[in-house]
Design an enzyme around this catalytic site. Structure first.
Site, PDB file in Angstrom:
ATOM      1  N   THR A  73      37.321  52.816  45.330  1.00  0.00           N
ATOM      2  CA  THR A  73      38.589  52.190  46.077  1.00  0.00           C
ATOM      3  C   THR A  73      39.350  53.446  46.585  1.00  0.00           C
ATOM      4  OG1 THR A  73      40.742  51.099  45.469  1.00  0.00           O
ATOM      5  CG2 THR A  73      39.616  52.060  43.517  1.00  0.00           C
ATOM      6  N   ASP A  74      40.170  52.893  47.765  1.00  0.00           N
ATOM      7  CA  ASP A  74      41.022  54.072  48.234  1.00  0.00           C
ATOM      8  C   ASP A  74      42.272  54.289  47.203  1.00  0.00           C
ATOM      9  OD1 ASP A  74      42.636  51.461  48.416  1.00  0.00           O
ATOM     10  OD2 ASP A  74      42.798  51.539  50.689  1.00  0.00           O
ATOM     11  N   GLU A  75      42.370  53.187  46.325  1.00  0.00           N
ATOM     12  CA  GLU A  75      43.505  53.516  45.471  1.00  0.00           C
ATOM     13  C   GLU A  75      43.686  54.923  44.440  1.00  0.00           C
ATOM     14  OE1 GLU A  75      45.152  50.152  43.349  1.00  0.00           O
ATOM     15  OE2 GLU A  75      45.014  48.847  44.923  1.00  0.00           O
TER      16      GLU A  75
ATOM     17  N   TYR B  40      44.766  50.848  36.648  1.00  0.00           N
ATOM     18  CA  TYR B  40      43.394  50.440  37.438  1.00  0.00           C
ATOM     19  C   TYR B  40      42.815  51.604  38.074  1.00  0.00           C
ATOM     20  CZ  TYR B  40      40.932  49.047  41.380  1.00  0.00           C
ATOM     21  OH  TYR B  40      39.884  48.623  42.346  1.00  0.00           O
TER      22      TYR B  40
ATOM     23  N   LYS C 138      39.396  53.774  38.050  1.00  0.00           N
ATOM     24  CA  LYS C 138      38.554  54.047  38.735  1.00  0.00           C
ATOM     25  C   LYS C 138      38.150  55.623  39.351  1.00  0.00           C
ATOM     26  CE  LYS C 138      36.581  51.094  41.109  1.00  0.00           C
ATOM     27  NZ  LYS C 138      35.429  50.333  40.699  1.00  0.00           N
TER      28      LYS C 138
HETATM   29  P1  NAD Z   1      36.088  40.995  40.829  1.00  0.00           P
HETATM   30  O1  NAD Z   1      37.020  41.079  39.890  1.00  0.00           O
HETATM   31  O2  NAD Z   1      36.391  39.849  41.784  1.00  0.00           O
HETATM   32  O3  NAD Z   1      34.919  41.083  40.239  1.00  0.00           O
HETATM   33  C1  NAD Z   1      34.491  41.792  39.370  1.00  0.00           C
HETATM   34  C2  NAD Z   1      33.109  41.236  38.826  1.00  0.00           C
HETATM   35  O4  NAD Z   1      32.764  42.248  37.684  1.00  0.00           O
HETATM   36  C3  NAD Z   1      33.088  39.860  37.795  1.00  0.00           C
HETATM   37  O5  NAD Z   1      32.016  38.962  38.514  1.00  0.00           O
HETATM   38  C4  NAD Z   1      33.133  40.231  36.585  1.00  0.00           C
HETATM   39  O6  NAD Z   1      32.655  39.171  35.730  1.00  0.00           O
HETATM   40  C5  NAD Z   1      32.410  41.532  36.393  1.00  0.00           C
HETATM   41  N1  NAD Z   1      32.517  42.126  35.324  1.00  0.00           N
HETATM   42  C6  NAD Z   1      33.815  42.424  34.797  1.00  0.00           C
HETATM   43  N2  NAD Z   1      33.678  43.399  33.698  1.00  0.00           N
HETATM   44  C7  NAD Z   1      32.409  43.359  33.321  1.00  0.00           C
HETATM   45  C8  NAD Z   1      31.497  43.986  32.330  1.00  0.00           C
HETATM   46  N3  NAD Z   1      32.181  44.735  31.408  1.00  0.00           N
HETATM   47  N4  NAD Z   1      30.347  43.953  32.293  1.00  0.00           N
HETATM   48  C9  NAD Z   1      29.591  43.368  33.477  1.00  0.00           C
HETATM   49  N5  NAD Z   1      30.355  42.669  34.261  1.00  0.00           N
HETATM   50  C10 NAD Z   1      31.747  42.681  34.426  1.00  0.00           C
HETATM   51  O7  NAD Z   1      36.232  42.337  41.792  1.00  0.00           O
HETATM   52  P2  NAD Z   1      35.949  42.790  43.338  1.00  0.00           P
HETATM   53  O8  NAD Z   1      37.351  42.481  43.949  1.00  0.00           O
HETATM   54  O9  NAD Z   1      34.773  41.833  43.718  1.00  0.00           O
HETATM   55  O10 NAD Z   1      35.711  44.146  43.155  1.00  0.00           O
HETATM   56  C11 NAD Z   1      34.189  44.628  42.904  1.00  0.00           C
HETATM   57  C12 NAD Z   1      34.200  46.199  43.108  1.00  0.00           C
HETATM   58  O11 NAD Z   1      34.971  46.851  44.084  1.00  0.00           O
HETATM   59  C13 NAD Z   1      35.330  46.861  41.832  1.00  0.00           C
HETATM   60  O12 NAD Z   1      34.635  48.052  41.227  1.00  0.00           O
HETATM   61  C14 NAD Z   1      36.531  46.998  42.468  1.00  0.00           C
HETATM   62  O13 NAD Z   1      37.179  48.237  41.823  1.00  0.00           O
HETATM   63  C15 NAD Z   1      36.099  47.896  44.067  1.00  0.00           C
HETATM   64  N6  NAD Z   1      37.062  47.470  45.022  1.00  0.00           N
HETATM   65  C16 NAD Z   1      37.533  46.313  45.250  1.00  0.00           C
HETATM   66  C17 NAD Z   1      38.371  46.071  46.357  1.00  0.00           C
HETATM   67  C18 NAD Z   1      38.955  44.668  46.895  1.00  0.00           C
HETATM   68  O14 NAD Z   1      39.760  44.818  47.957  1.00  0.00           O
HETATM   69  N7  NAD Z   1      38.776  43.908  46.126  1.00  0.00           N
HETATM   70  C19 NAD Z   1      38.706  47.108  47.518  1.00  0.00           C
HETATM   71  C20 NAD Z   1      37.867  48.500  46.949  1.00  0.00           C
HETATM   72  C21 NAD Z   1      37.037  48.465  45.902  1.00  0.00           C
HETATM   73  O1  DAU Z   2      42.959  49.079  48.089  1.00  0.00           O
HETATM   74  C1  DAU Z   2      41.801  48.515  47.424  1.00  0.00           C
HETATM   75  C2  DAU Z   2      42.317  47.589  46.072  1.00  0.00           C
HETATM   76  O2  DAU Z   2      42.963  46.562  46.865  1.00  0.00           O
HETATM   77  C3  DAU Z   2      41.250  47.373  45.214  1.00  0.00           C
HETATM   78  O3  DAU Z   2      40.797  48.732  44.734  1.00  0.00           O
HETATM   79  C4  DAU Z   2      41.638  46.424  44.331  1.00  0.00           C
HETATM   80  O4  DAU Z   2      40.673  46.094  43.326  1.00  0.00           O
HETATM   81  C5  DAU Z   2      42.079  45.233  45.077  1.00  0.00           C
HETATM   82  O5  DAU Z   2      42.727  44.197  43.974  1.00  0.00           O
HETATM   83  C6  DAU Z   2      43.479  45.435  45.772  1.00  0.00           C
HETATM   84  O6  DAU Z   2      44.335  45.956  45.269  1.00  0.00           O
HETATM   85  P1  DAU Z   2      45.990  45.479  45.630  1.00  0.00           P
HETATM   86  O7  DAU Z   2      46.857  45.689  44.606  1.00  0.00           O
HETATM   87  O8  DAU Z   2      46.189  46.284  46.860  1.00  0.00           O
HETATM   88  O9  DAU Z   2      45.795  43.868  45.850  1.00  0.00           O
HETATM   89  P2  DAU Z   2      46.618  42.632  45.504  1.00  0.00           P
HETATM   90  O10 DAU Z   2      45.836  41.695  46.497  1.00  0.00           O
HETATM   91  O11 DAU Z   2      46.819  42.594  44.366  1.00  0.00           O
HETATM   92  O12 DAU Z   2      48.043  42.963  46.549  1.00  0.00           O
HETATM   93  C7  DAU Z   2      47.990  43.392  47.608  1.00  0.00           C
HETATM   94  C8  DAU Z   2      49.666  43.646  48.011  1.00  0.00           C
HETATM   95  O13 DAU Z   2      50.281  42.559  47.776  1.00  0.00           O
HETATM   96  C9  DAU Z   2      50.194  44.521  46.956  1.00  0.00           C
HETATM   97  O14 DAU Z   2      50.915  45.512  47.866  1.00  0.00           O
HETATM   98  C10 DAU Z   2      50.966  43.714  46.056  1.00  0.00           C
HETATM   99  C11 DAU Z   2      51.312  42.535  46.974  1.00  0.00           C
HETATM  100  N1  DAU Z   2      51.332  41.371  46.357  1.00  0.00           N
HETATM  101  C12 DAU Z   2      50.436  40.834  45.514  1.00  0.00           C
HETATM  102  C13 DAU Z   2      50.339  39.583  44.798  1.00  0.00           C
HETATM  103  C14 DAU Z   2      49.148  39.133  44.061  1.00  0.00           C
HETATM  104  C15 DAU Z   2      52.454  40.630  46.434  1.00  0.00           C
HETATM  105  O15 DAU Z   2      53.253  40.819  47.235  1.00  0.00           O
HETATM  106  N2  DAU Z   2      52.546  39.345  45.918  1.00  0.00           N
HETATM  107  C16 DAU Z   2      51.350  38.698  45.163  1.00  0.00           C
HETATM  108  O16 DAU Z   2      51.689  37.631  44.353  1.00  0.00           O
END
Ligand code: NAD
Ligand code: DAU
Length: 379
Positions: A140-142, A165, A169
Site C-alpha cells: 500500500t501507499d500508506e 495497519y 504493511k
Molecule cells: P479485505 O479486508 O477486503 O480482504 C482481506 C482478505 O484477507 C479477506 O478475504 C480475509 O478473510 C482475508 N484474511 C485476513 N486475514 C487472513 C489470514 N490470517 N489468513 C488468510 N486470509 C486472511 O482487503 P482488501 O481491501 O481487498 O486488501 C487486500 C490487500 O491489498 C491487503 O493486503 C491490503 O493491505 C492491500 N491494499 C488495499 C488497498 C485498498 O484500497 N483496499 C489499497 C492498497 C493495498
Molecule cells: O491508501 C491505500 C489504503 O486505502 C489501503 O492500504 C487500506 O487497506 C484501505 O483501507 C485504504 O485506507 P484508508 O484509510 O485511506 O481508507 P478508508 O476508506 O478507511 O478511508 C478513506 C478516507 O476517508 C480516510 O481519509 C478516512 C476517511 N473516512 C473513512 C471512513 C470509513 C471518513 O471520513 N469517514 C468514514 O466513515
C-alpha cells in the site's frame, strides 16, 4: 500452465483479481487460501470455484503446516499475497492482530515458498531457485506516510508509516525485501493507492457512504473532510498486479496510482450527486432504497438525498493528510496506466451496489452492526 496461490481472494481486491486472471488467462490454475474473517465472503467467489481451474482452501496464512501442505500438493509457480487485516480504524482498536496477520503471516508464506522453491546452493552459498517462480506482495501507499500539499510518493520515498495497519504493511514489505536480499528470493511488491469498485466492504469510505444513503443514514466525514486520497478503480489495480507478477523485475517495488486525488469531502459530495442522478435517470433503482420517504403519487421521493446528510465526526487518530502516487515506473517499464476515469468508475461502482443489495446484506449480517455502533454511535 502456471499455478497460483492467491491469498485473501474472498476479500475486496483479491476477489476482483481472481475474477480478472481467470478471465484473462486460460492456461492457469488458482488455489485461493482465505481465513474468511469478517472481511472475507465465500459467496463473492463461489461461482469461480470450479475445482478444475480454481480451488478454495479455508485457512490462515500464519499456519505453517497448511502452507507446506499446499505447496507440496499444488506446486505453485506464483504466490500473490493479498491476505491481510486491511482497515486502518480497526488497527487502531486492535494493533496486535494486524501485526500477526500482516507481518508473521507474510513471513510464514515466504518461508513455505522458500522450503518449496529452493533447488540448491550456488558457489557463494546463496540458495538457487526453481525457474519462473515469483512471490508477489500486495502492499500500500500508506507505507510512505503522509504528504503535504505538494509532491508524490515514488518508490524511493522513505518509508514512514503512522498507523498500526501501515506499520504492519511496511514491516511485511521489509521482510519480503529481506528474503530477496538475503536468499535472492524472486519477489516483487506493488504499493497501491485507495481502490474502489465492486465487492468493497462497507466499512471503507465509498461503500459505507453508498450503504448509508440507501438506508437514509447520516454520512460520517472524519475531521473537516480535507484529507486527500488518490482513488483507483479496482480493475486497474488488478491489471497492474497481473503485469508485475508476470513481467516485473525481481526485487523491485512498483507504485500503482490513479492520478485521481480528491478530498474526502469531494468524494462524499460526488457520491451523493451521482446516486441522485442515477435515481433520477433510472427511477426503478429507487425500489432499492430502504429508507422510502413520501411516496408521492406512487413515486418514491429522493429529495432528501443531498449534502445535508453529511455529518462531521471525530477525526481518526493520527489521520494521514494526503496520499498521491507517482506511477512513472510502472508506466514506463511495463506500460501500465489507469484506464477508468473516476466519473465512470464511481457510476459503475454505485450501480453495482444498487444491483447487489443481497451481497451487502450478506457481508454486513455478522458483527458489522456492533462495529458500526462502536465507531459511529447508534444513528
Ligand atoms: P479485505 O479486508 O477486503 O480482504 C482481506 C482478505 O484477507 C479477506 O478475504 C480475509 O478473510 C482475508 N484474511 C485476513 N486475514 C487472513 C489470514 N490470517 N489468513 C488468510 N486470509 C486472511 O482487503 P482488501 O481491501 O481487498 O486488501 C487486500 C490487500 O491489498 C491487503 O493486503 C491490503 O493491505 C492491500 N491494499 C488495499 C488497498 C485498498 O484500497 N483496499 C489499497 C492498497 C493495498
Ligand atoms: O491508501 C491505500 C489504503 O486505502 C489501503 O492500504 C487500506 O487497506 C484501505 O483501507 C485504504 O485506507 P484508508 O484509510 O485511506 O481508507 P478508508 O476508506 O478507511 O478511508 C478513506 C478516507 O476517508 C480516510 O481519509 C478516512 C476517511 N473516512 C473513512 C471512513 C470509513 C471518513 O471520513 N469517514 C468514514 O466513515
Amino acid at each position: 500452465m502456471k499455478t497460483y496461490l492467491v491469498t485473501g481472494a474472498a476479500g475486496f481486491i483479491g476477489a476482483n483479481y481472481l475474477k480478472y486472471i481467470l478471465a484473462k488467462h486460460e492456461d492457469i490454475r488458482v488455489v485461493v487460501l482465505d481465513a474468511l474473517t469478517y472481511a472475507g465472503n465465500l459467496g463473492t467467489i463461489v461461482a469461480d470455484l470450479d475445482n478444475e481451474r480454481c480451488f478454495f482452501v479455508k485457512g490462515d496464512i500464519c499456519d505453517r503446516q497448511l502452507a507446506d501442505q499446499l505447496f507440496a500438493e499444488y506446486r505453485f509457480d506464483y504466490v500473490v499475497n493479498f491476505a491481510a487485516e486491511s482497515h486502518v480504524d480497526r488497527s487502531i482498536e486492535n494493533p496486535q492482530l494486524f501485526l500477526i496477520t500482516n507481518i508473521l503471516g507474510t513471513q510464514n508464506l515466504l518461508d513455505a515458498a522458500r522450503r518449496a522453491w529452493v533447488t540448491g546452493k550456488d558457489a557463494q552459498g546463496y540458495p538457487t531457485w526453481q525457474k519462473g517462480v515469483r512471490f508477489h506482495q500486495v502492499s500500500t501507499d500508506e507505507v510512505y506516510g503522509s504528504l503535504g500539499e505538494e509532491g508524490y510518493f515514488t518508490e524511493t520515498t522513505p518509508l514512514c508509516p503512522h498507523s498500526p495497519y501501515s506499520a504492519s504493511k511496511t514491516s511485511a514489505d521489509m521482510v519480503v525485501m529481506a528474503y530477496h536480499d538475503t536468499y535472492k528470493m524472486p519477489v516483487t511488491i506493488t504499493r497501491c493507492s485507495n481502490n474502489y469498485g465492486p465487492y468493497h466492504f462497507p466499512e471503507k469510505l465509498i461503500p459505507l457512504i453508498i450503504k448509508n444513503i440507501v438506508e437514509g443514514k447520516k454520512l460520517p466525514v472524519y475531521g473537516d473532510g480535507s484529507n486527500v486520497r488518490d482513488w483507483l478503480y479496482v480493475e486497474d489495480h488488478c491489471k497492474a498486479i497481473d503485469l508485475v507478477v508476470r513481467k516485473g523485475t525481481k526485487g523491485e517495488v512498483y507504485n500503482v496510482g490513479g492520478h485521481n486525488e480528491k478530498t474526502n469531502l469531494e468524494i462524499v459530495k460526488l457520491t451523493i450527486a451521482t446516486i441522485r442522478r442515477l435515481l433520477t435517470e433510472k427511477p426503478e433503482y429507487r425500489e432499492v432504497l430502504k429508507h422510502k420517504q413520501k411516496e408521492d403519487r406512487g413515486e418514491i421521493s429522493i429529495d432528501w438525498i443531498d449534502e445535508n446528510l453529511i455529518t462531521f465526526v471525530k477525526d481518526r487518530l493520527g489521520h494521514d493528510q494526503r496520499y498521491a502516487i507517482d506511477p512513472t515506473k510502472i508506466s514506463s517499464e511495463l506500460g501500465w496506466s489507469p484506464e477508468t476515469r473516476f466519473e465512470e468508475g464511481i457510476v459503475k461502482t454505485i450501480e453495482w451496489y444498487l444491483n447487489n443489495q443481497i451481497w451487502v446484506e450478506e457481508v454486513t449480517s455478522g458483527d458489522y452492526q456492533k462495529y458500526y455502533e462502536r465507531m459511529y454511535g447508534k444513528k
